[in-house]
Design a protein around this motif. Structure first.
Motif, PDB file in Angstrom:
ATOM      1  N   ASP A  80      36.867  44.819  32.139  1.00  0.00           N
ATOM      2  CA  ASP A  80      38.450  44.924  32.026  1.00  0.00           C
ATOM      3  C   ASP A  80      39.353  44.886  33.180  1.00  0.00           C
ATOM      4  OD1 ASP A  80      38.435  47.585  32.151  1.00  0.00           O
ATOM      5  OD2 ASP A  80      38.891  47.868  29.892  1.00  0.00           O
ATOM      6  N   GLY A  81      38.647  45.163  34.398  1.00  0.00           N
ATOM      7  CA  GLY A  81      39.271  45.449  35.726  1.00  0.00           C
ATOM      8  C   GLY A  81      39.126  46.695  36.111  1.00  0.00           C
ATOM      9  N   ARG A  82      39.122  47.717  35.049  1.00  0.00           N
ATOM     10  CA  ARG A  82      39.032  49.101  35.315  1.00  0.00           C
ATOM     11  C   ARG A  82      37.629  49.663  34.860  1.00  0.00           C
ATOM     12  NH1 ARG A  82      45.012  51.025  33.258  1.00  0.00           N
ATOM     13  NH2 ARG A  82      46.164  49.662  34.586  1.00  0.00           N
ATOM     14  N   LYS A  83      37.188  49.244  33.806  1.00  0.00           N
ATOM     15  CA  LYS A  83      35.922  49.784  33.361  1.00  0.00           C
ATOM     16  C   LYS A  83      34.819  48.595  33.038  1.00  0.00           C
ATOM     17  CE  LYS A  83      37.370  53.777  31.202  1.00  0.00           C
ATOM     18  NZ  LYS A  83      38.064  54.352  29.729  1.00  0.00           N
ATOM     19  N   THR A  84      33.542  48.771  32.795  1.00  0.00           N
ATOM     20  CA  THR A  84      32.604  47.889  32.482  1.00  0.00           C
ATOM     21  C   THR A  84      31.769  48.579  31.566  1.00  0.00           C
ATOM     22  OG1 THR A  84      30.937  48.909  34.505  1.00  0.00           O
ATOM     23  CG2 THR A  84      32.455  46.836  35.035  1.00  0.00           C
ATOM     24  N   ASP A 127      42.204  27.341  31.347  1.00  0.00           N
ATOM     25  CA  ASP A 127      42.315  28.528  30.610  1.00  0.00           C
ATOM     26  C   ASP A 127      41.312  29.756  31.317  1.00  0.00           C
ATOM     27  OD1 ASP A 127      43.645  30.153  28.627  1.00  0.00           O
ATOM     28  OD2 ASP A 127      41.403  30.261  27.732  1.00  0.00           O
ATOM     29  N   TYR A 128      40.355  29.124  32.388  1.00  0.00           N
ATOM     30  CA  TYR A 128      39.470  29.885  32.982  1.00  0.00           C
ATOM     31  C   TYR A 128      39.981  30.998  34.081  1.00  0.00           C
ATOM     32  CZ  TYR A 128      35.283  27.737  30.279  1.00  0.00           C
ATOM     33  OH  TYR A 128      34.675  27.392  29.816  1.00  0.00           O
ATOM     34  N   PHE A 129      39.399  32.007  34.306  1.00  0.00           N
ATOM     35  CA  PHE A 129      39.481  32.583  35.766  1.00  0.00           C
ATOM     36  C   PHE A 129      38.235  32.607  36.010  1.00  0.00           C
ATOM     37  CE2 PHE A 129      42.885  35.451  33.632  1.00  0.00           C
ATOM     38  CZ  PHE A 129      43.897  35.548  34.526  1.00  0.00           C
ATOM     39  N   ARG A 130      37.896  31.871  37.012  1.00  0.00           N
ATOM     40  CA  ARG A 130      36.550  31.661  37.685  1.00  0.00           C
ATOM     41  C   ARG A 130      36.398  32.459  38.868  1.00  0.00           C
ATOM     42  NH1 ARG A 130      33.116  28.178  34.583  1.00  0.00           N
ATOM     43  NH2 ARG A 130      34.220  26.511  33.766  1.00  0.00           N
ATOM     44  N   ALA A 138      45.351  39.502  38.113  1.00  0.00           N
ATOM     45  CA  ALA A 138      46.176  39.407  36.939  1.00  0.00           C
ATOM     46  C   ALA A 138      46.137  40.563  36.001  1.00  0.00           C
ATOM     47  CB  ALA A 138      45.364  38.006  36.276  1.00  0.00           C
ATOM     48  N   LYS A 139      44.918  41.305  35.917  1.00  0.00           N
ATOM     49  CA  LYS A 139      44.878  42.556  35.111  1.00  0.00           C
ATOM     50  C   LYS A 139      45.878  43.720  35.804  1.00  0.00           C
ATOM     51  CE  LYS A 139      42.375  43.113  32.102  1.00  0.00           C
ATOM     52  NZ  LYS A 139      42.579  42.869  30.729  1.00  0.00           N
TER      53      LYS A 139
END
Ligand code: TYD
Length: 143
Positions: A80-84, A127-130, A138-139
């Protein structure tokens, strides 16, 4: 969840689906809006994955999805940009809900694994972030 708020790994959840055990073979079903928290617009599946290959490796701006290991097993890596977090899917009566703006990839497929994806939107490349760095930026801008 509110589509304006920040989606996190905590918003990804495993959902146990109805299961009718029967000596003739078991049956599980899904109703959009009931077991899956969005109306279903599209479904696709990933199969014949060679050993060591990974699929996905992107995020969506708006699309929500529900992922099921219909056969065999594979791992879903979430970011999520911070955690995996990585989750193993190996039962066809469990699905993983993934909200929009979560980077995800499907890895470690077993032989003959089938990954079924239910999606909230038709296919739209826009709609994709590739690019991972674009996703990260963006996060950081999310409330
Ligand atoms: P993609 O979602 O990019 O998968 P991956 O990230 O694992 O490579 O899908 C691969 C290609 O398949 C994509 O470039 C276009 C096509 N595609 C469709 O036409 N419709 C769909 O519903 C999906 C999921 C993919």
């Amino acid at each position: 969840m509110n589509s304006r708020s920040r989606s996190t790994i905590a918003n990804c959840r495993l959902v146990e689906l109805p299961k009718f055990l029967d000596f003739r073979g078991n049956l599980t079903f899904i109703e959009g809006g009931a077991h899956v928290p969005f109306p279903l617009r599209r479904t696709y599946w990933i199969y014949d994955v060679p050993g060591g290959a990974a699929r996905g490796g992107h995020a969506y701006r708006r699309l929500e999805e529900f992922v099921i290991a219909l056969s065999g097993s594979f791992s879903v890596a979430l970011d999520d940009g911070r955690k995996t977090r990585s989750l193993l899917l190996n039962r066809s009566y469990f699905g993983l809900y993934i909200p929009s703006k979560i980077w995800r990839s499907f890895e470690d497929f077993s032989t003959n694994a089938v990954c079924l994806v239910l999606a909230s939107l038709p296919y739209e490349e826009e709609d994709y972030f590739r690019v991972y760095e674009e996703f990260r930026r963006a996060k950081e801008l999310e409330p």
